[in-house]
Design a protein around this motif. Structure first.
Motif, PDB file in Angstrom:
ATOM      1  N   LEU A  27      24.793   4.083 -33.513  1.00 15.69           N
ATOM      2  CA  LEU A  27      25.241   4.298 -32.136  1.00 15.69           C
ATOM      3  C   LEU A  27      26.206   5.476 -32.115  1.00 15.69           C
ATOM      4  O   LEU A  27      27.000   5.656 -33.030  1.00 15.69           O
ATOM      5  N   CYS A  28      26.129   6.296 -31.045  1.00 16.95           N
ATOM      6  CA  CYS A  28      27.018   7.452 -30.939  1.00 16.95           C
ATOM      7  C   CYS A  28      28.457   6.984 -30.824  1.00 16.95           C
ATOM      8  O   CYS A  28      29.379   7.654 -31.252  1.00 16.95           O
ATOM      9  N   ARG A  29      28.653   5.836 -30.208  1.00 18.41           N
ATOM     10  CA  ARG A  29      29.963   5.193 -30.187  1.00 18.41           C
ATOM     11  C   ARG A  29      29.729   3.700 -29.955  1.00 18.41           C
ATOM     12  O   ARG A  29      28.689   3.303 -29.402  1.00 18.41           O
ATOM     13  N   GLU A  30      30.705   2.931 -30.376  1.00 19.75           N
ATOM     14  CA  GLU A  30      30.590   1.472 -30.361  1.00 19.75           C
ATOM     15  C   GLU A  30      30.074   0.936 -29.017  1.00 19.75           C
ATOM     16  O   GLU A  30      29.224   0.073 -28.956  1.00 19.75           O
ATOM     17  N   CYS A  67      28.456   2.557 -26.502  1.00 19.21           N
ATOM     18  CA  CYS A  67      27.505   3.437 -25.818  1.00 19.21           C
ATOM     19  C   CYS A  67      26.744   2.638 -24.770  1.00 19.21           C
ATOM     20  O   CYS A  67      26.227   1.563 -25.051  1.00 19.21           O
ATOM     21  N   LYS A  68      26.688   3.186 -23.525  1.00 17.27           N
ATOM     22  CA  LYS A  68      26.046   2.441 -22.440  1.00 17.27           C
ATOM     23  C   LYS A  68      24.546   2.709 -22.377  1.00 17.27           C
ATOM     24  O   LYS A  68      23.837   2.099 -21.583  1.00 17.27           O
ATOM     25  N   GLY A  69      24.084   3.684 -23.137  1.00 23.52           N
ATOM     26  CA  GLY A  69      22.655   3.963 -23.155  1.00 23.52           C
ATOM     27  C   GLY A  69      22.185   4.748 -21.955  1.00 23.52           C
ATOM     28  O   GLY A  69      22.983   5.269 -21.177  1.00 23.52           O
ATOM     29  N   ILE A  70      20.863   4.829 -21.792  1.00 23.57           N
ATOM     30  CA  ILE A  70      20.318   5.576 -20.652  1.00 23.57           C
ATOM     31  C   ILE A  70      19.680   4.612 -19.661  1.00 23.57           C
ATOM     32  O   ILE A  70      19.214   3.543 -20.022  1.00 23.57           O
ATOM     33  N   CYS A  71      19.682   5.033 -18.408  1.00 26.36           N
ATOM     34  CA  CYS A  71      19.097   4.216 -17.357  1.00 26.36           C
ATOM     35  C   CYS A  71      17.575   4.142 -17.564  1.00 26.36           C
ATOM     36  O   CYS A  71      16.929   5.182 -17.699  1.00 26.36           O
ATOM     37  N   PRO A  72      17.013   2.932 -17.580  1.00 24.62           N
ATOM     38  CA  PRO A  72      15.567   2.819 -17.789  1.00 24.62           C
ATOM     39  C   PRO A  72      14.759   3.351 -16.598  1.00 24.62           C
ATOM     40  O   PRO A  72      13.578   3.655 -16.738  1.00 24.62           O
ATOM     41  N   GLU A  73      15.402   3.501 -15.444  1.00 25.43           N
ATOM     42  CA  GLU A  73      14.707   3.983 -14.242  1.00 25.43           C
ATOM     43  C   GLU A  73      14.652   5.508 -14.192  1.00 25.43           C
ATOM     44  O   GLU A  73      13.594   6.103 -14.094  1.00 25.43           O
ATOM     45  N   CYS A  74      15.840   6.151 -14.257  1.00 23.78           N
ATOM     46  CA  CYS A  74      15.884   7.598 -14.052  1.00 23.78           C
ATOM     47  C   CYS A  74      16.189   8.384 -15.315  1.00 23.78           C
ATOM     48  O   CYS A  74      16.122   9.608 -15.311  1.00 23.78           O
ATOM     49  N   GLY A  75      16.544   7.695 -16.388  1.00 23.79           N
ATOM     50  CA  GLY A  75      16.813   8.392 -17.643  1.00 23.79           C
ATOM     51  C   GLY A  75      18.187   9.023 -17.729  1.00 23.79           C
ATOM     52  O   GLY A  75      18.483   9.748 -18.672  1.00 23.79           O
ATOM     53  N   ALA A  76      19.052   8.754 -16.744  1.00 21.86           N
ATOM     54  CA  ALA A  76      20.395   9.334 -16.765  1.00 21.86           C
ATOM     55  C   ALA A  76      21.220   8.708 -17.892  1.00 21.86           C
ATOM     56  O   ALA A  76      21.072   7.527 -18.193  1.00 21.86           O
ATOM     57  N   ASP A  77      22.085   9.534 -18.480  1.00 24.45           N
ATOM     58  CA  ASP A  77      22.983   9.044 -19.513  1.00 24.45           C
ATOM     59  C   ASP A  77      24.109   8.275 -18.832  1.00 24.45           C
ATOM     60  O   ASP A  77      24.932   8.841 -18.122  1.00 24.45           O
ATOM     61  N   LYS A  78      24.143   6.973 -19.013  1.00 21.47           N
ATOM     62  CA  LYS A  78      25.134   6.145 -18.319  1.00 21.47           C
ATOM     63  C   LYS A  78      26.550   6.364 -18.822  1.00 21.47           C
ATOM     64  O   LYS A  78      27.505   5.911 -18.212  1.00 21.47           O
ATOM     65  N   ASN A  79      26.692   7.055 -19.974  1.00 23.87           N
ATOM     66  CA  ASN A  79      28.024   7.356 -20.485  1.00 23.87           C
ATOM     67  C   ASN A  79      28.714   8.396 -19.622  1.00 23.87           C
ATOM     68  O   ASN A  79      29.929   8.501 -19.608  1.00 23.87           O
ATOM     69  N   THR A  80      27.925   9.195 -18.903  1.00 16.68           N
ATOM     70  CA  THR A  80      28.518  10.253 -18.091  1.00 16.68           C
ATOM     71  C   THR A  80      28.642   9.823 -16.633  1.00 16.68           C
ATOM     72  O   THR A  80      28.928  10.631 -15.763  1.00 16.68           O
ATOM     73  N   GLY A  81      28.398   8.577 -16.334  1.00 20.24           N
ATOM     74  CA  GLY A  81      28.557   8.063 -14.977  1.00 20.24           C
ATOM     75  C   GLY A  81      27.363   7.216 -14.577  1.00 20.24           C
ATOM     76  O   GLY A  81      26.268   7.426 -15.088  1.00 20.24           O
ATOM     77  N   GLU A  82      27.591   6.280 -13.668  1.00 18.33           N
ATOM     78  CA  GLU A  82      26.504   5.414 -13.223  1.00 18.33           C
ATOM     79  C   GLU A  82      25.574   6.180 -12.292  1.00 18.33           C
ATOM     80  O   GLU A  82      26.000   7.028 -11.515  1.00 18.33           O
ATOM     81  N   GLU A 108      18.973   9.843 -33.937  1.00 23.11           N
ATOM     82  CA  GLU A 108      19.312   9.673 -32.523  1.00 23.11           C
ATOM     83  C   GLU A 108      20.059   8.360 -32.330  1.00 23.11           C
ATOM     84  O   GLU A 108      19.770   7.372 -32.999  1.00 23.11           O
ATOM     85  N   CYS A 109      21.005   8.387 -31.381  1.00 21.83           N
ATOM     86  CA  CYS A 109      21.697   7.155 -31.015  1.00 21.83           C
ATOM     87  C   CYS A 109      20.650   6.141 -30.563  1.00 21.83           C
ATOM     88  O   CYS A 109      19.733   6.472 -29.809  1.00 21.83           O
ATOM     89  N   ASP A 110      20.817   4.920 -31.019  1.00 22.54           N
ATOM     90  CA  ASP A 110      19.881   3.852 -30.705  1.00 22.54           C
ATOM     91  C   ASP A 110      19.736   3.605 -29.205  1.00 22.54           C
ATOM     92  O   ASP A 110      18.713   3.175 -28.736  1.00 22.54           O
ATOM     93  N   ARG A 111      20.801   3.866 -28.460  1.00 20.17           N
ATOM     94  CA  ARG A 111      20.787   3.556 -27.025  1.00 20.17           C
ATOM     95  C   ARG A 111      20.572   4.765 -26.136  1.00 20.17           C
ATOM     96  O   ARG A 111      19.821   4.700 -25.176  1.00 20.17           O
ATOM     97  N   CYS A 112      21.261   5.905 -26.427  1.00 20.24           N
ATOM     98  CA  CYS A 112      21.182   7.031 -25.491  1.00 20.24           C
ATOM     99  C   CYS A 112      20.410   8.222 -26.059  1.00 20.24           C
ATOM    100  O   CYS A 112      20.248   9.225 -25.365  1.00 20.24           O
ATOM    101  N   LEU A 113      19.956   8.123 -27.310  1.00 19.62           N
ATOM    102  CA  LEU A 113      19.135   9.169 -27.952  1.00 19.62           C
ATOM    103  C   LEU A 113      19.895  10.463 -28.245  1.00 19.62           C
ATOM    104  O   LEU A 113      19.290  11.458 -28.614  1.00 19.62           O
ATOM    105  N   LYS A 114      21.197  10.442 -28.078  1.00 17.85           N
ATOM    106  CA  LYS A 114      21.996  11.619 -28.419  1.00 17.85           C
ATOM    107  C   LYS A 114      21.945  11.816 -29.943  1.00 17.85           C
ATOM    108  O   LYS A 114      21.999  10.854 -30.693  1.00 17.85           O
ATOM    109  N   PRO A 115      21.799  13.082 -30.412  1.00 17.84           N
ATOM    110  CA  PRO A 115      21.759  13.279 -31.864  1.00 17.84           C
ATOM    111  C   PRO A 115      23.104  12.974 -32.516  1.00 17.84           C
ATOM    112  O   PRO A 115      24.153  13.360 -31.997  1.00 17.84           O
ATOM    113  N   ILE A 116      23.056  12.299 -33.625  1.00 18.96           N
ATOM    114  CA  ILE A 116      24.271  11.926 -34.350  1.00 18.96           C
ATOM    115  C   ILE A 116      24.139  12.407 -35.790  1.00 18.96           C
ATOM    116  O   ILE A 116      23.085  12.264 -36.403  1.00 18.96           O
ATOM    117  N   GLU A 117      25.236  12.948 -36.295  1.00 18.84           N
ATOM    118  CA  GLU A 117      25.243  13.428 -37.661  1.00 18.84           C
ATOM    119  C   GLU A 117      25.666  12.303 -38.603  1.00 18.84           C
ATOM    120  O   GLU A 117      26.646  11.609 -38.338  1.00 18.84           O
TER     121      GLU A 117
END
Ligand SMILES: [Zn+2]
Ligand SMILES: [Zn+2]
Length: 170
Positions: free
Chosen positions: A131-134, A136-151, A63-72
């Motif tokens: 990291l999924c990419r250099e 990566c903004k990670g996930i919001c600690p409050e709501c768990g949203a993926d910050k890469n797809t928007g704030e 998993e990506c260290d920041r957003c937990l997206k699976p990485i190969e």
């Protein structure tokens, strides 16, 4: 797969095996396989030591260290290992040897566990931080949203760790 040393007498010591992902999963709590793992190599006996060298090839997933997206993560690695039996390890001569040769492993003197070798090599090949990419903004600690797809709309009161130290002083 275990390689019995007594069966090595008279053989060349070549081995090869293909593990299905389920044979080895989970490799550890962080790493799993998403493709078969092919291993091949050679076991060589020399007096009280056993040398194993070979090659492991597979694809792992972390998993990506920041957003937990699976990485190969492709694994394509050569290894050279050296074993001495437990009884030889106890003797002083071998103990001196292991001080110089920290790469030596101790085994039961009867068989080499190839499953363990393959798992170990996979873990060594996967970086400790991925990291999924250099950027990566990670996930919001409050709501768990993926910050890469928007704030998200959360107001986070994250404190820069450099300032956190100052805050403790006041
Ligand atoms: Zn990520
Ligand atoms: Zn949020």
């Amino acid at each position: 797969m275990r390689i019995e040393l007594e069966n090595l007498e008279g053989s060349k010591g070549d081995f090869a095996h293909v593990y299905q992902p389920d044979d080895l999963n989970p490799v550890d709590e962080r790493v799993s396989l998403i493709a078969p793992a092919a291993v091949d190599g050679k076991v060589r006996l020399s007096r009280n030591q056993v040398f194993v060298n070979g090659h492991v090839e597979t694809r792992a997933q972390v998993e990506c260290d920041r957003c937990l997206k699976p990485i190969e993560v492709p694994v394509n690695t050569d290894f050279t290992l050296e074993y001495i039996s437990n009884s030889d390890y106890q003797s002083s001569e071998a103990a001196e040897l292991t001080e110089e040769e920290l790469s030596v492993s101790v085994f039961d003197g009867e068989a080499i566990d190839v499953d363990e070798i393959v798992k170990e090599q996979i873990l060594l090949a996967v970086p400790t931080r991925v990291l999924c990419r250099e950027d990566c903004k990670g996930i919001c600690p409050e709501c768990g949203a993926d910050k890469n797809t928007g704030e998200c709309n959360c107001v986070t009161n994250e404190i820069d760790p450099r300032w956190a130290a100052l805050k403790d002083l006041t």
